[in-house]
Design a protein around this motif. Sequence first.
Motif, PDB file in Angstrom:
ATOM      1  N   ALA A   1      -5.293  -2.095   2.412  1.00 20.13           N
ATOM      2  CA  ALA A   1      -6.049  -0.990   1.822  1.00 20.13           C
ATOM      3  C   ALA A   1      -5.204  -0.254   0.799  1.00 20.13           C
ATOM      4  O   ALA A   1      -3.966  -0.345   0.791  1.00 20.13           O
ATOM      5  N   ARG A   2      -5.883   0.490  -0.042  1.00 17.73           N
ATOM      6  CA  ARG A   2      -5.265   1.424  -0.977  1.00 17.73           C
ATOM      7  C   ARG A   2      -5.824   2.806  -0.674  1.00 17.73           C
ATOM      8  O   ARG A   2      -7.004   2.949  -0.345  1.00 17.73           O
ATOM      9  N   ALA A   3      -4.985   3.826  -0.807  1.00 18.46           N
ATOM     10  CA  ALA A   3      -5.443   5.182  -0.506  1.00 18.46           C
ATOM     11  C   ALA A   3      -4.673   6.189  -1.335  1.00 18.46           C
ATOM     12  O   ALA A   3      -3.545   5.944  -1.787  1.00 18.46           O
TER      13      ALA A   3
ATOM     14  N   ASP B   1       1.862  11.336  -1.423  1.00 15.10           N
ATOM     15  CA  ASP B   1       2.861  10.709  -2.288  1.00 15.10           C
ATOM     16  C   ASP B   1       2.230   9.919  -3.430  1.00 15.10           C
ATOM     17  O   ASP B   1       2.904   9.139  -4.092  1.00 15.10           O
ATOM     18  N   GLY B   2       0.952  10.142  -3.669  1.00 15.29           N
ATOM     19  CA  GLY B   2       0.245   9.391  -4.703  1.00 15.29           C
ATOM     20  C   GLY B   2      -0.524   8.225  -4.106  1.00 15.29           C
ATOM     21  O   GLY B   2      -0.788   8.178  -2.903  1.00 15.29           O
ATOM     22  N   VAL B   3      -0.870   7.263  -4.931  1.00 10.62           N
ATOM     23  CA  VAL B   3      -1.625   6.099  -4.481  1.00 10.62           C
ATOM     24  C   VAL B   3      -0.664   5.100  -3.852  1.00 10.62           C
ATOM     25  O   VAL B   3       0.343   4.728  -4.449  1.00 10.62           O
ATOM     26  N   VAL B   4      -0.984   4.685  -2.623  1.00  9.30           N
ATOM     27  CA  VAL B   4      -0.151   3.713  -1.926  1.00  9.30           C
ATOM     28  C   VAL B   4      -1.025   2.579  -1.418  1.00  9.30           C
ATOM     29  O   VAL B   4      -2.238   2.729  -1.234  1.00  9.30           O
ATOM     30  N   SER B   5      -0.405   1.424  -1.176  1.00 10.33           N
ATOM     31  CA  SER B   5      -1.070   0.248  -0.634  1.00 10.33           C
ATOM     32  C   SER B   5      -0.315  -0.225   0.589  1.00 10.33           C
ATOM     33  O   SER B   5       0.911  -0.087   0.672  1.00 10.33           O
ATOM     34  N   GLY B   6      -1.042  -0.793   1.541  1.00 12.23           N
ATOM     35  CA  GLY B   6      -0.375  -1.316   2.716  1.00 12.23           C
ATOM     36  C   GLY B   6      -1.362  -1.842   3.732  1.00 12.23           C
ATOM     37  O   GLY B   6      -2.545  -2.029   3.446  1.00 12.23           O
ATOM     38  N   GLU B   7      -0.871  -2.070   4.946  1.00 16.19           N
ATOM     39  CA  GLU B   7      -1.701  -2.554   6.037  1.00 16.19           C
ATOM     40  C   GLU B   7      -2.394  -1.371   6.706  1.00 16.19           C
ATOM     41  O   GLU B   7      -1.759  -0.362   7.015  1.00 16.19           O
ATOM     42  N   TYR B   8      -3.698  -1.523   6.935  1.00 17.49           N
ATOM     43  CA  TYR B   8      -4.515  -0.433   7.474  1.00 17.49           C
ATOM     44  C   TYR B   8      -5.019  -0.828   8.851  1.00 17.49           C
ATOM     45  O   TYR B   8      -5.669  -1.866   9.016  1.00 17.49           O
ATOM     46  N   ASP B   9      -4.710  -0.015   9.865  1.00 14.46           N
ATOM     47  CA  ASP B   9      -5.102  -0.387  11.216  1.00 14.46           C
ATOM     48  C   ASP B   9      -6.381   0.340  11.638  1.00 14.46           C
ATOM     49  O   ASP B   9      -6.814   1.292  10.982  1.00 14.46           O
ATOM     50  N   PRO B  10      -7.020  -0.102  12.731  1.00 14.37           N
ATOM     51  CA  PRO B  10      -8.305   0.500  13.142  1.00 14.37           C
ATOM     52  C   PRO B  10      -8.220   1.975  13.492  1.00 14.37           C
ATOM     53  O   PRO B  10      -9.248   2.656  13.547  1.00 14.37           O
ATOM     54  N   ASP B  11      -7.012   2.496  13.745  1.00 12.48           N
ATOM     55  CA  ASP B  11      -6.862   3.919  14.054  1.00 12.48           C
ATOM     56  C   ASP B  11      -6.727   4.786  12.811  1.00 12.48           C
ATOM     57  O   ASP B  11      -6.513   5.996  12.917  1.00 12.48           O
TER      58      ASP B  11
ATOM     59  N   ASP C   1       7.771   1.589   3.651  1.00 11.18           N
ATOM     60  CA  ASP C   1       8.661   2.726   3.876  1.00 11.18           C
ATOM     61  C   ASP C   1       8.055   3.883   4.660  1.00 11.18           C
ATOM     62  O   ASP C   1       8.790   4.763   5.119  1.00 11.18           O
ATOM     63  N   GLU C   2       6.723   3.917   4.824  1.00 13.53           N
ATOM     64  CA  GLU C   2       6.096   5.125   5.338  1.00 13.53           C
ATOM     65  C   GLU C   2       4.792   4.782   6.058  1.00 13.53           C
ATOM     66  O   GLU C   2       4.198   3.725   5.852  1.00 13.53           O
ATOM     67  N   SER C   3       4.348   5.695   6.921  1.00 11.47           N
ATOM     68  CA  SER C   3       3.042   5.605   7.575  1.00 11.47           C
ATOM     69  C   SER C   3       2.218   6.821   7.174  1.00 11.47           C
ATOM     70  O   SER C   3       2.741   7.942   7.111  1.00 11.47           O
ATOM     71  N   TYR C   4       0.923   6.585   6.917  1.00 10.67           N
ATOM     72  CA  TYR C   4       0.037   7.669   6.508  1.00 10.67           C
ATOM     73  C   TYR C   4      -1.232   7.622   7.359  1.00 10.67           C
ATOM     74  O   TYR C   4      -1.797   6.553   7.572  1.00 10.67           O
ATOM     75  N   GLU C   5      -1.661   8.776   7.852  1.00 10.38           N
ATOM     76  CA  GLU C   5      -2.959   8.880   8.502  1.00 10.38           C
ATOM     77  C   GLU C   5      -4.007   9.091   7.415  1.00 10.38           C
ATOM     78  O   GLU C   5      -3.942  10.058   6.655  1.00 10.38           O
ATOM     79  N   ILE C   6      -4.968   8.179   7.363  1.00  8.56           N
ATOM     80  CA  ILE C   6      -5.914   8.141   6.257  1.00  8.56           C
ATOM     81  C   ILE C   6      -7.338   8.312   6.772  1.00  8.56           C
ATOM     82  O   ILE C   6      -7.788   7.576   7.653  1.00  8.56           O
ATOM     83  N   ASP C   7      -8.071   9.280   6.237  1.00  5.20           N
ATOM     84  CA  ASP C   7      -9.501   9.381   6.474  1.00  5.20           C
ATOM     85  C   ASP C   7     -10.225   8.398   5.548  1.00  5.20           C
ATOM     86  O   ASP C   7      -9.709   8.040   4.478  1.00  5.20           O
TER      87      ASP C   7
ATOM     88  N   LEU D   1      -9.307   4.219  -1.462  1.00  4.32           N
ATOM     89  CA  LEU D   1      -9.681   3.818  -2.813  1.00  4.32           C
ATOM     90  C   LEU D   1     -10.234   2.391  -2.762  1.00  4.32           C
ATOM     91  O   LEU D   1     -10.164   1.724  -1.729  1.00  4.32           O
ATOM     92  N   ALA D   2     -10.785   1.914  -3.874  1.00  9.24           N
ATOM     93  CA  ALA D   2     -11.143   0.499  -3.928  1.00  9.24           C
ATOM     94  C   ALA D   2      -9.897  -0.305  -3.590  1.00  9.24           C
ATOM     95  O   ALA D   2      -8.783   0.043  -4.014  1.00  9.24           O
ATOM     96  N   PRO D   3     -10.024  -1.380  -2.827  1.00  7.62           N
ATOM     97  CA  PRO D   3      -8.846  -2.060  -2.301  1.00  7.62           C
ATOM     98  C   PRO D   3      -8.061  -2.883  -3.307  1.00  7.62           C
ATOM     99  O   PRO D   3      -7.013  -3.438  -2.971  1.00  7.62           O
ATOM    100  N   CYS D   4      -8.542  -2.974  -4.541  1.00  9.24           N
ATOM    101  CA  CYS D   4      -7.820  -3.682  -5.596  1.00  9.24           C
ATOM    102  C   CYS D   4      -8.244  -3.089  -6.933  1.00  9.24           C
ATOM    103  O   CYS D   4      -9.183  -2.291  -7.008  1.00  9.24           O
ATOM    104  N   GLU D   5      -7.543  -3.480  -7.983  1.00 17.81           N
ATOM    105  CA  GLU D   5      -7.847  -3.003  -9.335  1.00 17.81           C
ATOM    106  C   GLU D   5      -8.130  -4.212 -10.222  1.00 17.81           C
ATOM    107  O   GLU D   5      -7.244  -4.722 -10.902  1.00 17.81           O
ATOM    108  N   PRO D   6      -9.358  -4.696 -10.225  1.00 13.87           N
ATOM    109  CA  PRO D   6      -9.675  -5.929 -10.956  1.00 13.87           C
ATOM    110  C   PRO D   6      -9.700  -5.727 -12.467  1.00 13.87           C
ATOM    111  O   PRO D   6     -10.085  -4.663 -12.953  1.00 13.87           O
ATOM    112  N   SER D   7      -9.308  -6.779 -13.190  1.00  8.41           N
ATOM    113  CA  SER D   7      -9.534  -6.779 -14.636  1.00  8.41           C
ATOM    114  C   SER D   7     -10.976  -7.151 -14.936  1.00  8.41           C
ATOM    115  O   SER D   7     -11.488  -6.867 -16.024  1.00  8.41           O
ATOM    116  N   ALA D   8     -11.637  -7.801 -13.967  1.00  7.91           N
ATOM    117  CA  ALA D   8     -13.055  -8.144 -14.092  1.00  7.91           C
ATOM    118  C   ALA D   8     -13.600  -8.458 -12.708  1.00  7.91           C
ATOM    119  O   ALA D   8     -12.858  -8.829 -11.801  1.00  7.91           O
ATOM    120  N   LEU D   9     -14.926  -8.300 -12.571  1.00 10.50           N
ATOM    121  CA  LEU D   9     -15.630  -8.718 -11.360  1.00 10.50           C
ATOM    122  C   LEU D   9     -16.595  -9.824 -11.766  1.00 10.50           C
ATOM    123  O   LEU D   9     -17.519  -9.598 -12.561  1.00 10.50           O
TER     124      LEU D   9
END
Length: 237
Positions: free
Chosen positions: A4-6, A10-20, A27-33, A38-46
Amino acid sequence: MRLARARTRDGVVSGEYDPDGVLETDDESYEIDSEELLAPCEPSALYCVGRNYAETLDQMEYERPEEPDFFIKPPVSVIPTETAIPYPSFSEEVTYAGELAAVIDRECKNLAPEDVSEAVRGYTIMNDVDALDQPGRTARKAFDGSGPLGPWIETDLDPTEIGMHTEINGERRQEANTELMLFDPFETISFLSERFTFAPGDVIAFGSPANPGTIEPGDEIEITYEEIGTLRNTVEG
């Protein structure tokens, strides 16, 4: 694994998102609502495939395509889960489509179907919002906010036999399984890779089953794919 991206302190970060609701980076853990995702990627096209379910062909009275039938949405179409879809001022007939979507992991071209899995980061969900009363696919489908995407990327997934459903204000409007696709994800990505060089983060959406009805301002749309999750957006208004 869910990626996921969120937006965080600390700004926009990406990483592994768990069910909790915890997003883990190196480097860090974040509690995310969910509202912070954010959208999970930044495509140049869909790259979006249409007419990929027999049920849709019957509904729209289309001929069965001999090869994947596709169109392209631009990056400005992307919005994340839990974000309002802007109802276009130029349309009075807007609809939705709950679609499975692959996210490309590396630059690639000319993929054989058996090589596709190695080039795919994982799978997510897209809503192909469509202004039906506009002329031509670009005018109908390529406007700002017409490609809600998320909520995350699931990396451990066989995309060929997944159940899905779409609910509008709690009423089930779509229900199908990806095994009913005319062209499966591996065929589709291989076909498109002959024509386009994919970049990391690009999205390929595989079409939608029949779509009964339109959406109005204030509606809530929930698109669920088994083994991935639910993409949830309201319609602005």
